[in-house]
Enzyme design. Structure first.
Site, short mmCIF file in Angstrom:
data_model
loop_
_atom_site.label_atom_id
_atom_site.label_comp_id
_atom_site.label_asym_id
_atom_site.label_seq_id
_atom_site.Cartn_x
_atom_site.Cartn_y
_atom_site.Cartn_z
N ASP A 49 -8.67 43.48 3.07
CA ASP A 49 -8.38 42.51 4.13
C ASP A 49 -9.55 42.40 5.10
O ASP A 49 -9.53 41.57 6.00
CB ASP A 49 -7.07 42.84 4.85
CG ASP A 49 -7.06 44.20 5.53
OD1 ASP A 49 -8.06 44.95 5.42
OD2 ASP A 49 -6.04 44.54 6.15
N SER A 50 -10.58 43.21 4.89
CA SER A 50 -11.85 43.03 5.62
C SER A 50 -12.41 41.64 5.40
O SER A 50 -13.27 41.19 6.16
CB SER A 50 -12.86 44.08 5.17
OG SER A 50 -12.95 44.12 3.75
N ASP A 88 -5.45 44.57 -0.99
CA ASP A 88 -4.82 45.05 0.25
C ASP A 88 -3.53 44.29 0.57
O ASP A 88 -3.46 43.07 0.39
CB ASP A 88 -5.77 44.84 1.43
CG ASP A 88 -6.64 46.07 1.72
OD1 ASP A 88 -6.46 47.09 1.05
OD2 ASP A 88 -7.49 45.97 2.62
N LYS A 118 -3.17 48.27 -1.96
CA LYS A 118 -3.52 49.28 -0.96
C LYS A 118 -2.77 49.00 0.33
O LYS A 118 -2.64 47.84 0.73
CB LYS A 118 -5.03 49.31 -0.67
CG LYS A 118 -5.43 50.42 0.33
CD LYS A 118 -6.93 50.59 0.43
CE LYS A 118 -7.57 49.51 1.25
NZ LYS A 118 -7.15 49.57 2.70
N GLU A 120 -2.18 50.71 4.49
CA GLU A 120 -2.59 51.67 5.51
C GLU A 120 -1.38 52.41 6.05
O GLU A 120 -0.29 51.83 6.16
CB GLU A 120 -3.30 50.94 6.65
CG GLU A 120 -4.59 50.25 6.24
CD GLU A 120 -5.28 49.55 7.41
OE1 GLU A 120 -4.88 49.82 8.58
OE2 GLU A 120 -6.20 48.76 7.17
N GLU A 187 -11.06 56.90 6.06
CA GLU A 187 -12.02 56.10 6.82
C GLU A 187 -12.27 56.69 8.20
O GLU A 187 -11.36 57.18 8.86
CB GLU A 187 -11.53 54.65 6.97
CG GLU A 187 -12.50 53.78 7.75
CD GLU A 187 -12.19 52.30 7.73
OE1 GLU A 187 -12.93 51.53 8.38
OE2 GLU A 187 -11.21 51.91 7.06
#
Length: 273
Positions: A49-50, A88, A118, A120, A187
């Site tokens: 999602d970056s 993501d 993925k 978080e 991270e």
């Protein structure tokens, strides 16, 4: 092409099996041309999602939507023949409940054909991870600095410098590993802590701003390629410097167009005689 003749990509299970065998190579990819170039060299391509910040100029990843992730996931999948492709889950598309997470993850996998998702989160997301894994969705975890939570945690900074922070990240990593994630990103976490976690969890750790001792490394491809000269975090190495080359190419193109030297005769179509 038949299923027998089609090349088999690296699976999430194969990524897990690399722990202790050799370092895992991971880069982000958002488009078909870039994925085609990266794919032969990577074990895992992450449609992160970056992309909200890298491609769309957003100030954070918060504005990224499921539709955006699906679109870019499809683009990467059109080029990937070797690497495991993970997409993501965007902010707000999985935190509400494990059922919401399943619906989003299932839609992304069905519409893109990717190998897993993925998400978080640590202890608070462990139940969701287990729920997804039990229903056939491979999950790539993400602990330490979590970009989707920076507004609540004080911005982008390295974590694990206090005992409370360290204990939280240790618990998060343990919970995500035990919940069934096939691997996890660590991270923005201080080196001794990332090294310790890597030694203590059973699944591979993929570091970004973490430790050389992690089981693998990931970078945003545009950072690695040096496309952002004005932004270089400590953990980024420019393996190329493409920004000046792109700028120079654009300058040369503009000069030739304005001088009417491009297109030249060899760039035009002729009538057949």
């Amino acid at each position: 092409m038949s299923a027998v003749g089609r090349q088999k990509r690296v699976s999430p299970a194969a990524i897990t099996a690399l722990k202790g065998e050799r370092p895992i190579v991971c880069l982000t990819a958002y488009t078909t041309p870039i994925a085609r170039l990266l794919d032969p060299h990577c074990d895992l391509l992450l449609v992160g999602d970056s992309l909200g910040m890298v491609l769309y100029g957003m100030e954070s990843t918060i504005g990224v939507t499921t539709e955006m992730m699906i679109g870019h996931g499809k683009a990467v999948m059109r080029a990937a023949t070797h690497a495991c492709v993970i997409v993501d889950l965007p902010f707000g598309a999985y935190q509400e409940s494990r059922e919401q997470a399943f619906r989003t993850a299932a839609r992304i996998m069905m519409e893109t054909g990717c190998d897993g998702v993925k998400l978080e989160g640590g202890e608070e997301m462990a139940e969701t991870v287990a729920f997804l894994v039990k229903r056939g969705i491979p999950v790539f975890g993400h602990v330490g600095l979590m970009p989707q939570q920076v507004s609540a945690t004080g911005g982008y900074r390295s974590l694990g410098r206090t005992e409370d922070e360290s204990d939280k990240i240790r618990r998060d990593a343990a919970a995500i590993g035990q919940a069934g994630a096939f691997a996890m990103v660590i991270e923005g976490t201080v080196e001794p802590l990332a090294r310790e976690i890597t030694a203590n969890v059973a699944v591979p750790t993929i570091g970004i701003g973490a430790s050389p001792a992690c089981d693998g490394q990931v970078l945003v491809c545009d950072d690695m390629l040096g496309l952002f000269n004005d932004f270089k975090p400590r953990f980024v190495k420019h393996f190329a410097s493409l920004a000046p080359l792109v700028s120079q190419a654009a300058e040369d193109y503009a000069r030739e167009v304005r001088g009417r030297t491009f297109p030249a005769d060899e760039h035009t179509f002729k009538l057949k005689r």
